[in-house]
Scaffold this motif. Structure first.
Motif, PDB file in Angstrom:
ATOM      1  N   ALA A  51       0.777  -1.215  -0.032  1.00 57.40           N
ATOM      2  CA  ALA A  51      -0.224   0.087  -0.122  1.00 57.40           C
ATOM      3  C   ALA A  51       0.714   1.331   0.086  1.00 57.40           C
ATOM      4  N   THR A  52       1.014   1.993  -1.024  1.00 56.99           N
ATOM      5  CA  THR A  52       1.444   3.288  -1.167  1.00 56.99           C
ATOM      6  C   THR A  52       0.283   4.114  -0.811  1.00 56.99           C
ATOM      7  N   SER A  53       0.601   5.524  -0.006  1.00 55.13           N
ATOM      8  CA  SER A  53      -0.170   6.399  -0.012  1.00 55.13           C
ATOM      9  C   SER A  53       0.154   7.547  -0.673  1.00 55.13           C
ATOM     10  N   GLY A  54      -0.684   8.786  -0.496  1.00 52.73           N
ATOM     11  CA  GLY A  54      -0.169   9.894  -1.144  1.00 52.73           C
ATOM     12  C   GLY A  54      -0.731   9.596  -2.743  1.00 52.73           C
ATOM     13  N   ALA A  98      -0.046   6.524  -4.964  1.00 52.36           N
ATOM     14  CA  ALA A  98      -1.199   5.322  -4.804  1.00 52.36           C
ATOM     15  C   ALA A  98      -2.072   5.347  -6.483  1.00 52.36           C
ATOM     16  N   THR A 150       7.324  11.153  -4.402  1.00 51.37           N
ATOM     17  CA  THR A 150       6.219  10.976  -3.706  1.00 51.37           C
ATOM     18  C   THR A 150       5.520  12.356  -3.381  1.00 51.37           C
TER      19      THR A 150
END
Length: 380
Positions: free
Chosen positions: A106-109, A112, A217
């Motif tokens: 799970a990548t956030s920001g 994603a 990111t």
């Protein structure tokens, strides 16, 4: 596979449609090297109002291959349209692409919203890696994919020069997010937008990977309601900290290794393949630049740097040879002027070569993405 029968279609029509669907499943997909059945590609066959409808859904952008597919689908269907239950019907063919995402931790920001991250790397400098990255990104966009391009070459960010975006600065939202600079239909981000020519970036290793992590990111790669299909990352040359940091921080869909035919460059290419294998990033394939020299006077082609190296590595490591590009002054000249070949001469052989390469890279990503959904043959 599920066959969806229409109760009101006569049995002879249904049988013909099923035969067509079965035959289409045997068609070979040049980008992946597999037949449609092996790819579990969606094939939909329908008949209504004297029209035979055929839809094929592939998991990679493929608008440049439309005519190629239409020809082959037509040759499969023609016997059925000239005799039997479907005689005299018209064929209506459509080719769609549905691009899956690399399943990731799970990548956030903003990341994603990026379906697939593809690194373009090389064992050493001077092999045309950035030129390949830029043309590959433009080719994916030309094939119909939403594409971004990140210049991760901290030490010599060349992207602004290649895209004619020198002097531009990304907008900043909420004092925290960069808005990528639009260029030639791509969403682009480069350290070159943040440092000026007068202040060259002399980054230490940890600081460099920190800067890369920040622009990776903190860039808004997609609008609120959309996703980015591919983000091409132009890596710094070599196999050092930055490459490893990146491979550990994000889930890469794979890496494209750029090489030239010289043996030494090939040793470096092998290092690149091995490095990505160590951090379990799939090598999507090798691009061999400067493979052939075409004489500008007589058109004779010659492999002046030796030949076969790319194919040899591809074989030994089970990696695709994605394509071989000629040693052509135009490729560099156009890129240096901010108009890379795919945009400058879209109809040229070289641009078509990049387009084919883009389909192969994207098809490899699709194959690696795993079976996200169980596709089906639909007969309606």
């Amino acid at each position: 596979m599920h066959n969806h029968h229409h109760d009101d279609l006569p049995a002879a029509h249904q049988a013909a449609l099923e035969n067509i669907a079965i035959t289409l499943g045997q068609l070979h997909d040049t980008a992946s090297g597999k037949i449609l059945d092996q790819l579990e590609a969606d094939i939909e066959v329908g008949f209504d109002d004297d029209t035979l409808f055929v839809d094929i859904v592939l998991g990679y952008p493929c608008s440049g291959a439309y005519a190629h597919w239409e020809d082959r689908v037509r040759s499969v269907c023609t016997p059925f349209l000239s005799a039997g239950a479907l005689a005299g019907a018209e064929l209506q063919f459509e080719l769609f692409s549905e691009i899956p995402a690399t399943s990731a931790k799970a990548t956030s920001g903003p990341l994603a919203k990026v379906k697939n991250l593809i690194a373009v790397a090389s064992g050493k400098g001077g092999v045309g890696k950035s030129t390949t990255a830029v043309n590959l990104a433009l080719a994916l966009a030309a094939e119909g994919a939403r594409t971004g391009l990140l210049d991760a070459d901290i030490y010599g960010p060349s992207l602004p020069t290649m895209l004619g975006t020198q002097g531009l600065r990304p907008q900043v939202k909420q004092q925290k997010w960069f808005v990528p600079v639009p260029a030639l239909g791509l969403k682009t981000m480069s350290l070159g937008y943040l440092t000026t020519e007068q202040t060259p970036a002399v980054w230490r290793g940890p600081m460099a990977s920190g800067a890369l992590n920040q622009i990776l990111t903190q860039t808004l790669w997609a609008e609120e309601d959309e996703l980015l299909d591919y983000l091409i990352i132009d890596m710094p040359p070599g196999t050092g900290d930055i490459q490893l940091t990146l491979a550990q921080k994000v889930t890469l869909a794979g890496a494209v290794i750029v090489t030239t035919p010289q043996d030494l460059a090939l040793v470096d290419a092998i290092k690149g393949v091995e490095m990505f294998q160590k951090v379990s990033v799939p090598a999507l394939g090798i691009v061999e630049n400067m493979a052939l020299h075409t004489c500008s006077n007589c058109g004779h082609q010659e492999a002046i740097f030796g030949s076969g190296g790319g194919a040899e590595i591809a074989e030994r490591y089970g990696v695709n040879l994605l394509g071989q590009l000629p040693l052509a002054a135009s490729i560099r000249a156009q890129t240096d002027r901010g108009k890379p070949t795919v945009t400058a001469e879209p109809e040229s052989d070289i641009a078509q070569n990049y387009r084919e390469m883009a389909r192969k890279v994207a098809a490899a990503v699709w194959l690696n993405a795993g079976d996200a959904e169980i596709p089906e043959i639909e007969i309606t």
